[in-house]
Design a protein around this motif. Sequence first.
Motif, PDB file in Angstrom:
ATOM      1  N   GLY A 147       0.782  -1.228   0.000  1.00 40.28           N
ATOM      2  CA  GLY A 147       0.000   0.000   0.000  1.00 40.28           C
ATOM      3  C   GLY A 147       0.814   1.278   0.000  1.00 40.28           C
ATOM      4  N   ALA A 148       2.140   1.177   0.157  1.00 48.27           N
ATOM      5  CA  ALA A 148       3.007   2.364   0.131  1.00 48.27           C
ATOM      6  C   ALA A 148       3.478   2.599  -1.294  1.00 48.27           C
ATOM      7  N   ARG A 149       3.500   3.862  -1.710  1.00 46.44           N
ATOM      8  CA  ARG A 149       3.786   4.203  -3.109  1.00 46.44           C
ATOM      9  C   ARG A 149       5.150   4.879  -3.240  1.00 46.44           C
ATOM     10  N   PHE A 150       5.877   4.504  -4.301  1.00 47.40           N
ATOM     11  CA  PHE A 150       7.237   4.996  -4.488  1.00 47.40           C
ATOM     12  C   PHE A 150       7.474   5.439  -5.929  1.00 47.40           C
ATOM     13  N   GLU A 151       8.331   6.433  -6.073  1.00 50.28           N
ATOM     14  CA  GLU A 151       8.769   6.932  -7.379  1.00 50.28           C
ATOM     15  C   GLU A 151      10.049   6.188  -7.770  1.00 50.28           C
ATOM     16  N   THR A 152      10.213   5.878  -9.068  1.00 48.43           N
ATOM     17  CA  THR A 152      11.433   5.179  -9.487  1.00 48.43           C
ATOM     18  C   THR A 152      12.449   6.091 -10.151  1.00 48.43           C
ATOM     19  N   GLY A 153      12.009   7.096 -10.923  1.00 42.26           N
ATOM     20  CA  GLY A 153      12.990   7.868 -11.673  1.00 42.26           C
ATOM     21  C   GLY A 153      12.767   9.364 -11.699  1.00 42.26           C
ATOM     22  N   MET A 154      11.562   9.796 -12.024  1.00 38.03           N
ATOM     23  CA  MET A 154      11.289  11.228 -12.211  1.00 38.03           C
ATOM     24  C   MET A 154      10.858  11.842 -10.881  1.00 38.03           C
ATOM     25  N   HIS A 155      11.821  12.067  -9.983  1.00 37.59           N
ATOM     26  CA  HIS A 155      11.489  12.462  -8.616  1.00 37.59           C
ATOM     27  C   HIS A 155      11.043  13.915  -8.499  1.00 37.59           C
ATOM     28  N   PHE A 156      11.560  14.775  -9.359  1.00 35.15           N
ATOM     29  CA  PHE A 156      11.100  16.163  -9.370  1.00 35.15           C
ATOM     30  C   PHE A 156      11.448  16.786 -10.710  1.00 35.15           C
ATOM     31  N   ILE A 157      10.788  17.884 -11.018  1.00 32.23           N
ATOM     32  CA  ILE A 157      10.962  18.524 -12.324  1.00 32.23           C
ATOM     33  C   ILE A 157      11.211  20.019 -12.133  1.00 32.23           C
ATOM     34  N   GLY A 158      11.683  20.679 -13.186  1.00 35.23           N
ATOM     35  CA  GLY A 158      11.960  22.110 -13.110  1.00 35.23           C
ATOM     36  C   GLY A 158      11.334  22.866 -14.267  1.00 35.23           C
ATOM     37  N   SER A 159      11.468  24.183 -14.231  1.00 32.69           N
ATOM     38  CA  SER A 159      10.973  25.070 -15.303  1.00 32.69           C
ATOM     39  C   SER A 159       9.514  24.796 -15.655  1.00 32.69           C
ATOM     40  N   ALA A 160       8.708  24.517 -14.623  1.00 27.70           N
ATOM     41  CA  ALA A 160       7.310  24.149 -14.860  1.00 27.70           C
ATOM     42  C   ALA A 160       6.321  25.197 -14.358  1.00 27.70           C
ATOM     43  N   ALA A 161       6.819  26.356 -13.946  1.00 30.03           N
ATOM     44  CA  ALA A 161       5.910  27.451 -13.598  1.00 30.03           C
ATOM     45  C   ALA A 161       5.264  27.987 -14.872  1.00 30.03           C
ATOM     46  N   GLU A 162       4.164  28.676 -14.713  1.00 29.43           N
ATOM     47  CA  GLU A 162       3.384  29.172 -15.851  1.00 29.43           C
ATOM     48  C   GLU A 162       4.278  29.889 -16.865  1.00 29.43           C
ATOM     49  N   GLY A 163       4.237  29.419 -18.113  1.00 28.01           N
ATOM     50  CA  GLY A 163       4.977  30.065 -19.193  1.00 28.01           C
ATOM     51  C   GLY A 163       6.421  29.637 -19.345  1.00 28.01           C
ATOM     52  N   GLN A 164       6.951  28.885 -18.374  1.00 31.47           N
ATOM     53  CA  GLN A 164       8.333  28.418 -18.493  1.00 31.47           C
ATOM     54  C   GLN A 164       8.429  27.248 -19.472  1.00 31.47           C
TER      55      GLN A 164
ATOM     56  N   LEU B 163      11.922   3.976   1.401  1.00 27.14           N
ATOM     57  CA  LEU B 163      11.517   4.023   2.809  1.00 27.14           C
ATOM     58  C   LEU B 163      10.010   4.201   2.949  1.00 27.14           C
ATOM     59  N   GLU B 164       9.400   3.353   3.756  1.00 28.71           N
ATOM     60  CA  GLU B 164       8.009   3.578   4.189  1.00 28.71           C
ATOM     61  C   GLU B 164       8.056   4.006   5.644  1.00 28.71           C
ATOM     62  N   PHE B 165       7.514   5.188   5.929  1.00 31.46           N
ATOM     63  CA  PHE B 165       7.595   5.738   7.273  1.00 31.46           C
ATOM     64  C   PHE B 165       6.383   5.342   8.119  1.00 31.46           C
ATOM     65  N   LYS B 166       6.594   5.302   9.415  1.00 33.93           N
ATOM     66  CA  LYS B 166       5.476   5.137  10.337  1.00 33.93           C
ATOM     67  C   LYS B 166       4.559   6.352  10.205  1.00 33.93           C
ATOM     68  N   GLU B 167       3.300   6.141  10.423  1.00 28.88           N
ATOM     69  CA  GLU B 167       2.307   7.187  10.184  1.00 28.88           C
ATOM     70  C   GLU B 167       2.591   8.439  11.000  1.00 28.88           C
ATOM     71  N   ASN B 168       2.548   9.589  10.303  1.00 29.52           N
ATOM     72  CA  ASN B 168       2.697  10.912  10.926  1.00 29.52           C
ATOM     73  C   ASN B 168       3.951  11.039  11.806  1.00 29.52           C
ATOM     74  N   SER B 169       5.045  10.431  11.358  1.00 31.61           N
ATOM     75  CA  SER B 169       6.265  10.466  12.169  1.00 31.61           C
ATOM     76  C   SER B 169       7.397  11.276  11.535  1.00 31.61           C
ATOM     77  N   VAL B 170       7.317  11.489  10.213  1.00 27.79           N
ATOM     78  CA  VAL B 170       8.387  12.219   9.517  1.00 27.79           C
ATOM     79  C   VAL B 170       7.776  13.411   8.797  1.00 27.79           C
ATOM     80  N   ARG B 171       8.212  14.607   9.161  1.00 32.07           N
ATOM     81  CA  ARG B 171       7.713  15.808   8.497  1.00 32.07           C
ATOM     82  C   ARG B 171       8.127  15.793   7.029  1.00 32.07           C
ATOM     83  N   TYR B 172       7.195  16.150   6.172  1.00 34.30           N
ATOM     84  CA  TYR B 172       7.489  16.184   4.735  1.00 34.30           C
ATOM     85  C   TYR B 172       8.539  17.246   4.430  1.00 34.30           C
ATOM     86  N   GLN B 173       9.551  16.863   3.660  1.00 36.11           N
ATOM     87  CA  GLN B 173      10.620  17.777   3.258  1.00 36.11           C
ATOM     88  C   GLN B 173      10.400  18.211   1.811  1.00 36.11           C
TER      89      GLN B 173
END
Length: 500
Positions: A49-66, A306-316
């Motif tokens: 039930g825990a979901r994970f990303e494999t490759g595209m962890h974050f993207i850039g230049s995606a604000a309006e018009g970029q 990593l799968e964290f215990k519920e409500n134990s790790v603040r989102y970074q």
Amino acid sequence: MSKQRVIIIGSGMGGLSCGVILAKNGYDVTVLEQGARIGGCLQCFSRRGARFETGMHFIGSAAEGQTLDRLLQYLGVKKDIQLSPLDKDGYDVVALNGRCYRFANGRERFIEQMTGYFPYQKEALNRYFDLVEKVAGASSLHTLKHAESNAAINTEYQLRSINEVIDSVIPDTELAKVLVGTLPLYAAELDKTPFSTHAFIMDFYNQSAYRIVGGSDTIAKSMAQTIEHYGGRVLASNKVTRILCDDTHATGVEVNGSEFVPCDIVISDAHPIRTLELTDSKLLRPAFRNRINAIPQTVGGFSVYLEFKENSVRYQNYNFYGYNNGTPWNCEQYDTISWPKGYLYMHFCDDISPLFAKTGVIISYMQMKDVEQWVGTKVGHRGADYEAFKRQKAEQLLASVEKHFPTLRSHIKNYYTSTPLTYRDYTGTEGGSMYGIARDITLGAACRVPHRTKIPNLLQTGQNINSHGILGVIVGAIVTCSELLTAEKIYQQIIEANKI
């Protein structure tokens, strides 16, 4: 007049982007994916039930018009995804020699913040950013300004290494190391990786940085739906086993070792070495095959999910790069004692602005030779020794991360691991490489792969053809499709798609 039939091998970002562009322009598109799921490095996976990303962890230049925003609009993706912004005052955090350095979005804010760490380097930082903007701006493909590229600038900085260029403008050696602190995003190597690669990545993320809410497989699903909307097909569990050719061109592909599917055009989103393995056509000369087979690959990766215990790790809402040896360079050169020399730690974003993280990932370099004794085995059936090896490496990596996040282990509910073997089996990349073919200034043009082949209707796309990452791959797809449509036509369509 009947539509031209296009077979696209592989459903990664490059294959799907080509599929969308060509389907929108009246081609009969079929995307064939060997795996059970489409998406390549866009794939996500779930465990208990825990979901994970494999490759595209974050993207850039995606604000309006970029730049990326405009391309996602053109590809029909923008309406189907939600983006969660990373911290504009520190989307990347580099930990070096006991200090953390935050990268802020935007040139002025970035320089202001770095000057806080390095008070006498403002002039040098301005020189550095001048160069980054000059190199990124010189590429018409990356700025979407058709026919406005400066070939001289492009060539110069494709032939000068990152460290040579940065050292020439940044006199402070510690600052020079901080500025390359995000090099795991492109697996840069000292004296080898061209400055142009660094400039494109820095410019891309410095404009804006986001995570994709719910995971990047939403991009793959969106593009598949667009292809189908225009009458095309995206078929999983359909492995292309041969590209069939006559004396002059490709005639079609063999699927799953039996079925012949005729077509007019073949586009391969597979690694170039995999593509060459699919055909014995004499149109591809031995010298070309030997050159492609000899090109070096970027290093592989070891990941701990990593799968964290519920409500134990603040989102970074930032990415954390930790280094143990006082430099980001040469982390790919290690032994059993010195590994890991560095790592990248990120959280998965499952809501637009989450308070707590449910899952995350730690990634460190790993060479294929570390797991070569298990080559020939299959996922899930590699044996007890392999599982013990992965556990040992996971514990080493967690111990390294805990130097900066001391209570991390106590918050982990479960963890899962992958090696270069896993990556090789799921993506078909050579040697489990994270980013495919390495750009190496010492090899010059010898490490470049053409999007055209000597088989006139066999084209290539994907991270090995132009450059890796979502922007590099989409730009590469535009280059590939320009062989059939012309670049002018595609650029005009991008402009039209973004008119309000």
